[in-house]
Write a protein that holds these residues in place. Structure first.
Motif, PDB file in Angstrom:
ATOM      1  N   GLU A 249       0.883  -1.263  -0.052  1.00 59.70           N
ATOM      2  CA  GLU A 249       0.223   0.385  -0.264  1.00 59.70           C
ATOM      3  C   GLU A 249       0.873   1.557  -0.120  1.00 59.70           C
ATOM      4  N   PRO A 250       0.759   1.706  -1.136  1.00 54.92           N
ATOM      5  CA  PRO A 250       1.975   3.041  -1.109  1.00 54.92           C
ATOM      6  C   PRO A 250       2.063   3.889  -0.750  1.00 54.92           C
ATOM      7  N   THR A 251       0.929   4.173  -0.306  1.00 54.71           N
ATOM      8  CA  THR A 251       0.612   5.625   1.077  1.00 54.71           C
ATOM      9  C   THR A 251       1.257   5.375   2.364  1.00 54.71           C
ATOM     10  N   ARG A 252       1.121   4.406   3.299  1.00 54.68           N
ATOM     11  CA  ARG A 252       1.440   3.859   4.471  1.00 54.68           C
ATOM     12  C   ARG A 252       3.452   4.473   4.562  1.00 54.68           C
ATOM     13  N   THR A 253       3.826   5.536   5.705  1.00 55.20           N
ATOM     14  CA  THR A 253       5.182   5.064   5.821  1.00 55.20           C
ATOM     15  C   THR A 253       4.991   4.288   7.242  1.00 55.20           C
ATOM     16  N   ARG A 254       4.083   4.296   8.281  1.00 59.42           N
ATOM     17  CA  ARG A 254       4.441   3.082   9.358  1.00 59.42           C
ATOM     18  C   ARG A 254       3.478   1.435   9.206  1.00 59.42           C
ATOM     19  N   MET A 255       4.002   1.091   9.738  1.00 61.70           N
ATOM     20  CA  MET A 255       3.014   0.070   9.241  1.00 61.70           C
ATOM     21  C   MET A 255       2.163  -0.114  10.142  1.00 61.70           C
ATOM     22  N   ARG A 256       1.076  -0.797  10.522  1.00 63.66           N
ATOM     23  CA  ARG A 256      -0.569  -0.394  10.769  1.00 63.66           C
ATOM     24  C   ARG A 256      -0.683  -1.099  12.068  1.00 63.66           C
ATOM     25  N   GLY A 257      -0.532  -0.329  13.138  1.00 68.03           N
ATOM     26  CA  GLY A 257      -0.369  -0.567  14.818  1.00 68.03           C
ATOM     27  C   GLY A 257       0.211  -0.782  15.607  1.00 68.03           C
ATOM     28  N   VAL A 258       1.445   0.109  15.187  1.00 65.80           N
ATOM     29  CA  VAL A 258       2.688  -0.140  15.069  1.00 65.80           C
ATOM     30  C   VAL A 258       3.858   0.943  15.309  1.00 65.80           C
ATOM     31  N   GLU A 259       4.383   1.230  15.750  1.00 62.42           N
ATOM     32  CA  GLU A 259       5.654   2.635  15.516  1.00 62.42           C
ATOM     33  C   GLU A 259       6.282   2.491  14.158  1.00 62.42           C
ATOM     34  N   HIS A 260       6.292   1.303  13.769  1.00 59.26           N
ATOM     35  CA  HIS A 260       7.865   0.912  12.943  1.00 59.26           C
ATOM     36  C   HIS A 260       7.349   1.252  11.340  1.00 59.26           C
ATOM     37  N   PRO A 261       8.487   1.229  11.323  1.00 54.51           N
ATOM     38  CA  PRO A 261       8.387   2.241   9.509  1.00 54.51           C
ATOM     39  C   PRO A 261       8.782   0.223   8.765  1.00 54.51           C
ATOM     40  N   LEU A 262       7.577   0.751   7.476  1.00 56.12           N
ATOM     41  CA  LEU A 262       7.433   0.347   6.057  1.00 56.12           C
ATOM     42  C   LEU A 262       8.615  -0.189   5.322  1.00 56.12           C
ATOM     43  N   PRO A 263       8.604  -1.978   5.638  1.00 58.22           N
ATOM     44  CA  PRO A 263       9.482  -1.707   4.463  1.00 58.22           C
ATOM     45  C   PRO A 263       9.381  -1.488   3.490  1.00 58.22           C
ATOM     46  N   THR A 264      11.007  -1.135   2.088  1.00 54.61           N
ATOM     47  CA  THR A 264      10.861  -1.041   1.462  1.00 54.61           C
ATOM     48  C   THR A 264      10.382  -2.680   0.627  1.00 54.61           C
ATOM     49  N   ILE A 265      10.092  -2.525  -0.586  1.00 51.77           N
ATOM     50  CA  ILE A 265       9.354  -3.712  -1.729  1.00 51.77           C
ATOM     51  C   ILE A 265      10.868  -4.242  -1.938  1.00 51.77           C
ATOM     52  N   SER A 266      11.767  -3.958  -1.771  1.00 46.78           N
ATOM     53  CA  SER A 266      13.265  -4.904  -2.174  1.00 46.78           C
ATOM     54  C   SER A 266      13.405  -5.210  -1.064  1.00 46.78           C
ATOM     55  N   GLU A 267      13.523  -4.768   0.315  1.00 49.99           N
ATOM     56  CA  GLU A 267      13.912  -5.139   1.620  1.00 49.99           C
ATOM     57  C   GLU A 267      13.337  -6.899   1.072  1.00 49.99           C
ATOM     58  N   VAL A 268      11.459  -6.611   1.353  1.00 49.76           N
ATOM     59  CA  VAL A 268      10.933  -7.702   1.419  1.00 49.76           C
ATOM     60  C   VAL A 268      11.235  -8.941   0.275  1.00 49.76           C
ATOM     61  N   ILE A 269      11.213  -8.853  -0.546  1.00 52.75           N
ATOM     62  CA  ILE A 269      11.742  -9.394  -2.222  1.00 52.75           C
ATOM     63  C   ILE A 269      13.083 -10.430  -1.737  1.00 52.75           C
ATOM     64  N   ASP A 270      14.642  -9.292  -0.876  1.00 51.86           N
ATOM     65  CA  ASP A 270      15.350 -10.378   0.283  1.00 51.86           C
ATOM     66  C   ASP A 270      15.399 -11.255   0.622  1.00 51.86           C
ATOM     67  N   MET A 271      14.693 -10.519   2.145  1.00 53.62           N
ATOM     68  CA  MET A 271      14.081 -10.831   3.008  1.00 53.62           C
ATOM     69  C   MET A 271      13.413 -12.331   2.911  1.00 53.62           C
ATOM     70  N   THR A 272      12.331 -11.975   2.389  1.00 53.25           N
ATOM     71  CA  THR A 272      11.217 -13.658   1.796  1.00 53.25           C
ATOM     72  C   THR A 272      12.751 -14.945   0.903  1.00 53.25           C
ATOM     73  N   VAL A 273      13.249 -13.901   0.147  1.00 53.65           N
ATOM     74  CA  VAL A 273      14.014 -14.914  -0.601  1.00 53.65           C
ATOM     75  C   VAL A 273      15.194 -16.136   0.343  1.00 53.65           C
ATOM     76  N   ARG A 274      15.692 -15.069   1.273  1.00 53.16           N
ATOM     77  CA  ARG A 274      16.583 -15.820   1.915  1.00 53.16           C
ATOM     78  C   ARG A 274      15.928 -16.551   2.991  1.00 53.16           C
ATOM     79  N   LEU A 275      14.359 -16.499   3.620  1.00 51.28           N
ATOM     80  CA  LEU A 275      13.882 -16.833   4.429  1.00 51.28           C
ATOM     81  C   LEU A 275      13.455 -18.191   4.229  1.00 51.28           C
ATOM     82  N   GLY A 276      12.938 -17.889   2.553  1.00 48.62           N
ATOM     83  CA  GLY A 276      11.620 -19.157   1.580  1.00 48.62           C
ATOM     84  C   GLY A 276      12.788 -20.279   1.537  1.00 48.62           C
TER      85      GLY A 276
END
Length: 341
Positions: A249-276
């Protein structure tokens, strides 16, 4: 469980649309099951279907009151209990996707027993699961993963199921949350499974299949969300996805319900590949699904073009612009898999 339709959707007094995402999901994908909605004063959600009283709903043939709400912890607010009891007394069954079991509330349990009505706790299953084994199994699997929770993972796999079947591909939606179970009539709410058995439960809902078959597995939470990352990781390992689609969702800056910043799409790709790679060394991203509801049409198209070029992946809003590009990429990446006879 067999839940009688049609439904009266109960929205309570939720503060925003996302808090009623179960109700929206059912209304969007099973509109013929939803006769009306019941809202309390202050409710900020509206499904765009008739507001009905309990008597009006019964007169229109409603069989079940569905609590179409999600909240942190899956709790049942005390001031909703009287409405649920009234629904039972009016002759309706009640179904809930909350963590709290309906029958654990004495007033609700008494009313259901007195009127001979059924209580359905969709988030809870009677199945027993083994621990996940991580052994490769036949068939193809796609998992949706998110930069956050509530970004469109369920809508993406439902749209993909429809789009892939229209192209002659053998594909099935596999529900891992309460809304998906309401929609499909099967599945497991993974966040209610004991932690040791999460990956095993996902292996159970997506067992060995024909080589050309695709299981489209609904993602949950985000690997970066401090509240839900444990569920997301167990789901990733149990799904053993060949392909994954990143939801954002491109308009968010923080994750829902917490104060942590939203990760980038690249970070999600890299983490999913490494753990998957633990359970599928060949895991790969095949597309990006973006919820562009907050963007004007031209702005949405520019954004999709930009991230598609940046990540060398097809990018679309599955609801707004369809999933053809995502299906094209799957066919190109897995040319021998998926075609039905």
């Amino acid at each position: 469980m067999q839940i009688d339709t049609p439904y009266l959707m109960f929205l309570g007094d939720v503060p925003d649309r996302l808090a009623a995402k179960t109700a929206y999901g059912i209304a969007d994908w099973r509109p013929d099951w939803c006769v009306g909605q019941l809202r309390l004063p202050g409710c900020a959600a509206d499904l765009g279907i008739p507001d009905l009283t309990l008597d009006e709903a019964v007169a229109r043939g409603c069989r079940t009151l569905v609590i179409g709400v999600v909240n942190a912890g899956g709790v049942l607010p005390d001031h909703w209990v009287a409405e649920i009891v009234a629904a039972l007394e009016a002759g309706l069954d009640v179904a809930s996707g909350l963590h709290v079991r309906l029958g654990s509330v004495p007033a609700i349990a008494r009313a259901a027993e007195a009127r001979g009505r059924s209580l359905h706790d969709v988030r809870h299953t009677r199945e027993s699961f083994a621990t996940g084994k991580g052994t490769r199994r036949p068939g193809r699997r796609l998992l949706t993963v998110g930069t956050d929770c509530s970004v469109g993972k369920k809508y993406t796999v439902l749209a993909l199921e429809r789009g892939m079947r229209e192209r002659g591909l053998d594909a099935d939606f596999r529900a891992t949350g309460q809304t998906g179970v309401f929609i499909s009539g099967r599945g497991v709410a993974i966040d209610a499974v004991v932690a040791d058995f999460i990956s095993g439960a996902v292996e159970w809902i997506s067992p060995a299949a024909e080589p050309g078959h695709w299981d489209l597995i609904e993602g949950q939470g985000s690997l970066f969300h401090p509240s839900f990352a444990g569920v997301s990781l167990g789901l990733l390992h149990g799904a053993q996805p060949d392909a994954f689609v990143i939801c954002h969702e491109p308009t968010r800056t923080r994750m829902r319900g917490v104060e942590h910043p939203l990760p980038t799409i690249s970070e999600v790709i890299d983490m999913t590949v490494r753990l998957g790679r633990l359970t599928n060394p060949d895991i790969r991203p095949t597309g990006i699904a973006v919820n562009t509801q907050a963007l004007e049409d031209a702005e949405a198209r520019r954004y999709l073009d930009t991230i598609a070029a940046e990540h060398d992946l097809p990018a679309t809003d599955p609801v707004r612009f369809g999933v053809d590009a995502l299906v094209d990429r799957l066919v190109a990446e897995f040319p021998a898999a998926g075609a039905s006879a």
